[in-house]
Write a protein that holds these residues in place. Sequence first.
Motif, mmCIF file in Angstrom:
data_model
loop_
_atom_site.group_PDB
_atom_site.id
_atom_site.type_symbol
_atom_site.label_atom_id
_atom_site.label_comp_id
_atom_site.label_asym_id
_atom_site.label_seq_id
_atom_site.Cartn_x
_atom_site.Cartn_y
_atom_site.Cartn_z
ATOM 1 N N LEU A 315 0.858 -1.183 0.000
ATOM 2 C CA LEU A 315 0.000 0.000 0.000
ATOM 3 C C LEU A 315 0.894 1.233 0.000
ATOM 4 O O LEU A 315 1.612 1.503 0.970
ATOM 5 C CB LEU A 315 -0.903 -0.021 1.239
ATOM 6 N N LEU A 316 0.855 1.959 -1.101
ATOM 7 C CA LEU A 316 1.790 3.054 -1.336
ATOM 8 C C LEU A 316 1.212 4.403 -0.939
ATOM 9 O O LEU A 316 -0.003 4.589 -0.892
ATOM 10 C CB LEU A 316 2.195 3.081 -2.809
ATOM 11 N N ARG A 317 2.122 5.328 -0.662
ATOM 12 C CA ARG A 317 1.784 6.723 -0.391
ATOM 13 C C ARG A 317 2.381 7.613 -1.470
ATOM 14 O O ARG A 317 3.320 7.220 -2.168
ATOM 15 C CB ARG A 317 2.359 7.170 0.963
ATOM 16 N N THR A 318 1.855 8.816 -1.578
ATOM 17 C CA THR A 318 2.483 9.848 -2.409
ATOM 18 C C THR A 318 2.984 10.948 -1.486
ATOM 19 O O THR A 318 2.431 11.167 -0.416
ATOM 20 C CB THR A 318 1.485 10.433 -3.424
ATOM 21 N N GLY A 319 4.057 11.625 -1.868
ATOM 22 C CA GLY A 319 4.556 12.722 -1.048
ATOM 23 C C GLY A 319 5.318 12.230 0.165
ATOM 24 O O GLY A 319 6.209 11.378 0.074
ATOM 25 N N ILE A 367 -0.771 -10.120 4.248
ATOM 26 C CA ILE A 367 0.454 -9.402 4.613
ATOM 27 C C ILE A 367 0.340 -7.993 4.043
ATOM 28 O O ILE A 367 0.213 -7.822 2.826
ATOM 29 C CB ILE A 367 1.712 -10.092 4.049
ATOM 30 N N LEU A 368 0.394 -6.993 4.919
ATOM 31 C CA LEU A 368 0.310 -5.596 4.498
ATOM 32 C C LEU A 368 1.675 -4.940 4.674
ATOM 33 O O LEU A 368 2.193 -4.862 5.785
ATOM 34 C CB LEU A 368 -0.738 -4.851 5.328
ATOM 35 N N ALA A 369 2.275 -4.499 3.557
ATOM 36 C CA ALA A 369 3.562 -3.803 3.575
ATOM 37 C C ALA A 369 3.315 -2.353 3.179
ATOM 38 O O ALA A 369 2.776 -2.084 2.097
ATOM 39 C CB ALA A 369 4.541 -4.465 2.603
ATOM 40 N N THR A 370 3.723 -1.411 4.030
ATOM 41 C CA THR A 370 3.421 -0.002 3.749
ATOM 42 C C THR A 370 4.259 0.896 4.637
ATOM 43 O O THR A 370 4.673 0.494 5.736
ATOM 44 C CB THR A 370 1.920 0.276 3.974
ATOM 45 N N PRO A 371 4.526 2.137 4.200
ATOM 46 C CA PRO A 371 5.229 3.091 5.061
ATOM 47 C C PRO A 371 4.367 3.491 6.258
ATOM 48 O O PRO A 371 3.148 3.332 6.252
ATOM 49 C CB PRO A 371 5.471 4.290 4.130
#
Length: 489
Positions: A315-319, A367-371
């Motif tokens: 799950l990606l973020r922007t900024g 499995i959730l990989a995210t910042p």
Amino acid sequence: MAKSPPELSRPTNPTLKKPSDHKQRTTMSVSSLYSPKLSVFLLALCVSLFTLYHIQSLHAPPSSPPWSTMNYWERVTNCTQELKPTVEKLRQAVTFLPLKDLRYADKALQGHTWFMSSMNDTHEEGEVQYQQFPSEPSKGRLLCFKGKDTRDGSWNSYALAWPEALPINAKLLKGLTFVSYNHYDYGNIWHGLSATASFVAWHIRNGCESPNRWILYHWGELRFTMALWLRILAEATYGGAPYIERFEGIDDGQPVCFEKAVVMRHNEGGMSRNRRVETYDLMRCRARMFCNVSLEGRIAEVNKQGLPVIGMTLLLRTGARSFKNESAVIGILEKECAKIDGCRLMVAYSSNLTFCEQVKLMSLTDILATPHGAQLTNLFLMDRNSSIMEFFPKGWLELAGVGQYVFHWLASWSGMRHQGTWRDPDGDECPYGEDGRRCMSLYKNGKIGFNETELTEWTKKVLNEEKLKKLEEAAANKIDASTSVCACG
């Protein structure tokens, strides 16, 4: 190739216990409440007093002629008239105190806090801390507010009043009112969820009663909005869109009292882990019902070879706190996922997903990989015992304080497994030397790099653990009970 989650349309709301129409709220002025109710109360009180006196007089030696019926009712009427000034004095004696007590500014979140500081919470071991009005601790009195300030909570005030002696010119709001205190804000879904989850615990323990309205406070200041994600979660949980009270049509100095009110100011504080897990189970289940997502555990999903599917989501973020090289991170996860039979990698941006699309995606995720970031709040929407991999930019470990561990806590509270963090050792140097606060303002929104060797080994370890868990569950034909049935159904 990264696969996007399937498109979802917003479903119609399932049949749940709904509160009354919030917009058509019922209000009563003190003048309309005062006449019939108060007259009956006073009359009943006087009749009771004189009846008891009359019974007692029957056992005493006769010293005067017995009362006539007319004489009896004259005395009752006189008693009623005599008590009215007393009730009027009680109304005038209601004392309003500042909602934000500046004397406790240095310990705003401790004990009775600086919000409604004269009141203590009701707290049983392992349960949520709350205040309820009317109740035994309030001696049957109702909660009343005065003031609509949105900039200084010390200008808003509260008081307790007897139902028969509400403050002069007060309005009475019927039904159940949830009063939420949030030391942070309702726009961030993590902070908003933290402030409102405790009401769900109360809801479960009190016959699944749903609120007619919400009153939102930050530092004693009124707030009128919450994040859309949070609003929809509340709608799914309670069976109706939340009505946030704005006190429209109420003068600044006019008191407002509540027929029934529940106040929360300690978030999940005091709740046992089992009670927290139960609370998040209900929200997960209700969210899936609302979004027409299957309530059954995912053990039944297998690939063509009959092996359990392992859903891994990046799950990606922007900024702020996004990856410097997204394609490289995706490539590493794809490579390791391809080595596990049944592994399916999904890549998505949380900002591009509706609430129901996020619920659907999390229901397919093991499995959730995210910042680190607010999007991680979605983690409780996965099946219980799922895994989280969290990423941080440089500087957080040394400077961010305990707040950096909030998703460790949420994982534990909702029955998940936090599989650790990867912290980027590289990044811009802070030009402010030892000034931690100024340096943190620089690092807070930094971007995250990657280390191929470390990320490969970490991903491999988590995937192998998940594979073993899935095979064990399949052999035992185990289905996650946390999503198979909703409490308060």
